[in-house]
Design an enzyme around this catalytic site. Structure first.
Site, short mmCIF file in Angstrom:
data_model
loop_
_atom_site.label_atom_id
_atom_site.label_comp_id
_atom_site.label_asym_id
_atom_site.label_seq_id
_atom_site.Cartn_x
_atom_site.Cartn_y
_atom_site.Cartn_z
N GLY A 1 0.81 -1.21 0.00
CA GLY A 1 0.00 0.00 0.00
C GLY A 1 0.84 1.26 0.00
O GLY A 1 2.08 1.22 -0.01
N ASN B 1 -2.44 -8.58 -0.52
CA ASN B 1 -3.26 -9.19 -1.56
C ASN B 1 -3.71 -8.16 -2.59
O ASN B 1 -4.51 -8.47 -3.47
CB ASN B 1 -4.48 -9.90 -0.96
N ASP C 1 -3.84 -12.81 2.01
CA ASP C 1 -4.92 -12.10 2.67
C ASP C 1 -4.79 -12.40 4.15
O ASP C 1 -5.11 -13.51 4.60
CB ASP C 1 -6.28 -12.57 2.13
N ARG D 1 4.22 -16.25 17.85
CA ARG D 1 4.98 -17.47 17.55
C ARG D 1 6.48 -17.21 17.49
O ARG D 1 7.29 -18.07 17.83
CB ARG D 1 4.51 -18.06 16.21
N TYR E 1 -14.68 1.13 9.46
CA TYR E 1 -13.26 1.44 9.62
C TYR E 1 -12.95 1.83 11.07
O TYR E 1 -12.03 1.30 11.69
CB TYR E 1 -12.86 2.56 8.67
N LYS F 1 -10.66 -0.53 13.67
CA LYS F 1 -9.40 -0.09 14.27
C LYS F 1 -9.49 -0.05 15.80
O LYS F 1 -8.52 -0.34 16.50
CB LYS F 1 -9.01 1.29 13.73
#
Length: 348
Positions: free
Chosen positions: A10, A32, A56, A106, A145, A149
């Site tokens: 982006g 994606n 994704d 992880r 949105y 968030k």
């Protein structure tokens, strides 16, 4: 350091990837291209320290090998994008954020969340500091949105408390610069596109509403400062200089030498009327503050837009005439992009 950047294709993500590589880090970009552009990272693909994984993150966020830090930027961020993709926006804010957190968990990695000033909604407190809880309409069109968030912040904080994770939260205010899409509906890109193509500049409302505009290089410095720290935040990252939308339009017209007129349209539902960050916390804890003034930033951004006349023309057509209240522009955008999503390998 090896950093996984979700949404790395982006506008903001690609600048972060580039800055991390420039300082010697290795970067794994996950995207994606639902709203990102393959061309944003095409110049990074030959770099052996850069890897691209088509993913994704709402479905899965898997990165082979060592991961030292995760920067979670994946999300539609402009109103036309999240109005057009409401369920996807909610998914990446919820499932996508948890998948990115699990990736960091992880690997015992530092995790930073790119949140937004939209968590403050249409603020009743001005300017906004991080202790303000916000004024958000949870069922309005922008809530997909805003609430995505807010949930992303909540689950990030919960992972920090529950698992002892090294988590940091950035609340990003209006950011602009090269690689913005001409048709993305944000005020800076729309004004520059319209000015350079001779179209009327479309202002929603009376133009007295305010925003604070931060140049992308400054914002990325703030994200990296947060990444390198162990601070939790949240931190406002933005420019504390407040300007009206009309002032911005007049500045763009002057810098571009455009003769375009200004047209006024109805203000969208729940559009915030005032927006300015208090950045004391970021100054004190991260040693960060913006450096590029708006005139210089707009000059650089306008030059970048002007160097892409085909995209500029297509973008102007997509946003021509403004949009009805709460409605995104057309889904189709006939932009001229030299690199397509299909031309970027699944893993490079």
């Amino acid at each position: 350091m090896r950093v996984a950047v979700t949404g790395g294709g982006g506008f903001l993500g690609s600048h972060l990837c580039e800055a991390l590589l420039r300082r010697g880090d290795s970067v794994v970009c996950l995207d994606n291209f639902s709203t990102g552009e393959p061309g944003n990272i095409a110049h990074l693909l030959p770099n052996p320290a850069f890897e691209f994984i088509r993913a994704d993150v709402s479905v899965s966020a898997e990165v082979p090998g060592r991961v030292d830090a995760v920067a979670h930027l994946a999300s539609p961020a402009s109103p036309p994008d999240y109005l057009r993709q409401p369920l996807e926006t909610l998914a990446v804010g919820s499932r996508g954020t948890e998948n990115a957190l699990r990736l960091a968990l992880r690997h015992h990695a530092r995790f930073i969340l790119a949140s937004t000033s939209e968590v403050y909604g249409d603020p009743l407190v001005h300017p906004q500091d991080e202790d303000y809880w916000g004024n958000v309409n949870s069922v309005g069109p922008r809530s997909v949105y805003d609430e995505a968030k807010r949930f992303a912040e909540a689950i990030s904080a919960a992972y920090r408390r529950t698992h002892g994770m090294n988590v940091g939260i950035a609340r990003i205010f209006n950011t602009y610069g090269p690689r913005m899409r001409p048709h993305d509906g944000r005020v800076v890109s729309s004004f520059i596109t319209q000015a350079l193509t001779g179209e009327p500049l479309t202002i929603y409302g009376d133009g007295k509403q305010t925003r604070s505009f931060c140049y992308v290089d400054d914002l990325v410095r703030g994200l990296i400062a947060l990444l390198d720290s162990s601070e939790a935040g949240p931190f406002n990252l933005g420019n504390p200089v407040e300007r009206t939308v009309t002032e911005l339009a007049e500045m763009v017209l002057e810098l571009t030498g455009s003769l375009s007129e200004i047209q006024y349209h109805p203000l969208p539902i729940d559009d915030p009327t005032r927006r300015r960050p208090v950045i004391t916390r970021a100054r004190d804890a991260l040693g960060w503050s913006p450096e590029v003034d708006i005139e210089e930033g707009l000059r650089r951004t306008s030059a970048w837009f002007a160097s892409r006349p085909a995209d500029l023309s297509a973008g102007a057509a997509a946003i021509r005439g403004g949009q009805e209240d709460g409605m995104p522009p057309p889904r189709k955008y006939a932009g001229a992009v030299s690199v397509t999503a299909e031309s970027v390998p699944a893993q490079a």
